[in-house]
Scaffold this motif. Sequence first.
Motif, short mmCIF file in Angstrom:
data_model
loop_
_atom_site.label_atom_id
_atom_site.label_comp_id
_atom_site.label_asym_id
_atom_site.label_seq_id
_atom_site.Cartn_x
_atom_site.Cartn_y
_atom_site.Cartn_z
N ASN A 49 0.87 -1.23 0.16
CA ASN A 49 -0.10 0.01 -0.01
C ASN A 49 0.88 1.18 -0.03
OD1 ASN A 49 -2.50 -1.25 0.13
ND2 ASN A 49 -2.48 -1.53 2.27
N ASP A 52 2.18 1.77 -3.56
CA ASP A 52 0.97 2.45 -4.35
C ASP A 52 0.60 4.05 -3.90
OD1 ASP A 52 -1.32 1.92 -5.96
OD2 ASP A 52 -2.42 2.51 -4.13
N SER A 262 0.32 -1.18 -12.67
CA SER A 262 -0.10 -2.57 -12.88
C SER A 262 0.80 -3.59 -12.00
CB SER A 262 -0.33 -2.78 -14.20
OG SER A 262 -0.99 -1.87 -14.89
N GLN A 265 0.06 -3.45 -8.32
CA GLN A 265 -1.28 -4.26 -8.07
C GLN A 265 -1.10 -5.66 -8.28
OE1 GLN A 265 -3.98 -2.43 -6.83
NE2 GLN A 265 -2.57 -0.71 -7.01
N LYS A 268 0.81 -7.10 -5.37
CA LYS A 268 0.13 -6.93 -4.11
C LYS A 268 -1.07 -8.30 -4.23
CE LYS A 268 -3.20 -3.81 -1.65
NZ LYS A 268 -3.92 -2.79 -1.45
N SER A 269 -1.62 -8.31 -5.06
CA SER A 269 -2.55 -9.65 -5.19
C SER A 269 -1.97 -11.07 -4.86
CB SER A 269 -3.48 -9.44 -6.34
OG SER A 269 -4.18 -8.17 -6.72
#
Length: 411
Positions: A49, A52, A262, A265, A268-269
Amino acid sequence: MFKPISLYIGLRYTRARRSNHFISFIALVSMIGLTLGVAVLITVLSVMNGFDRELKNRVLGMIPQASVSSTEIITDWPDLAKKIAQHEHVKGVAPFTQLQGMLTAQGQVSGLMVNGIEPQYEKNVSIIQDHMVAGSIDNLKKGSFGIVLGKQMTDALGLGLNDSVTLVLPEATPSPAGVVPRFKRFKIVGIFSIGAEVDSMMGYIALNDAATLLRLPDGAQGIRIKLDNIFLAPQVAQDIVKQLPSGFYSSDWTYTHGNLFSAIQMEKSMVSLLLFLIVLVAAFNIVSSLVMVVTDKKADIAILRTLGASPATITRIFMVQGTIIGVIGTFSGAVLGVILASSISTVIDWLNTRLGWHLFDAYFINYLPSYLRWQDVAVIVVVSLVLSFLATIYPALRAAKIQPAEALRYE
């Protein structure tokens, strides 16, 4: 004081020392595994986070979120800027002219992307003024040939405020000695520090000085746009271009840093999924622990059944015991994870300074960010508790099926 019998016995089983130390050890390992899984998941998600947030606030605070440019120099850019600013999603506009070159000073050479700006407009679309460590962008005045550089750049060149630096442009100029590149002397009137890669690759000069260097009329190459939602950048930029005459084209941050966003993200997933598997493994340890407890407590279960305890009561006893392990492990992990997430940036910075590490030089920021989102903590805690509760169902149902006569036959 009244206590439900299942809760009372479940708590007694949890607190009591078991004759089989191996079972106690497995229960402890389950609790520690759950604690570590939850703590690591909270910490890693906070770091992701943080990356990001830093991408959005710092990097996208310096580069254009969206821009509208022209194939020709825009001499009436104030009118164009005023028209673009009327769009409902536009929060700020500023003119710009870009050129590439190299800075030379004290025998050092470094590449640079130079932006010609109007300081009073630039403050509406950029965070540069909030991160000045020396001087100000207001010192960029027409004809003064001042330049604002990042701290990483000035440190690499060994320069400071009010020092001079030479900008070398790739455009070649014919001369009696042959074709030579163009040179221009600039004075450093400001130094900024964002803590990101832009510190070493971007510089700012006055808009009119940029036009002079490029031998163009006074004007701008385009209009930089700041939006209320960065994810609307492609759509908003295209909508604006459609309302303008031919010769204008748009660009946005997804062309320059979209792949980076991207990647963050996706990482992170994937990391979240892998760490949730750690929590799942810890929950399965609760299953094995309770199965062995049920085997060890067959005689106690049989006695309780002969005294009138129903299968539902036996089920609840062992569900209570397993749930307590899950609750203690989850909340211990949540507390540890919040502490780690809140302090990991400071700890890593201290280690980098003390040990001379350069762990993040290869990334778009040179430090480890962390941003704790309580929504993530709540989701992790709830999922961990649910998994812990589900892990108790099979052993508890197995305990309820024990027949008293069979269990007491060899006692």
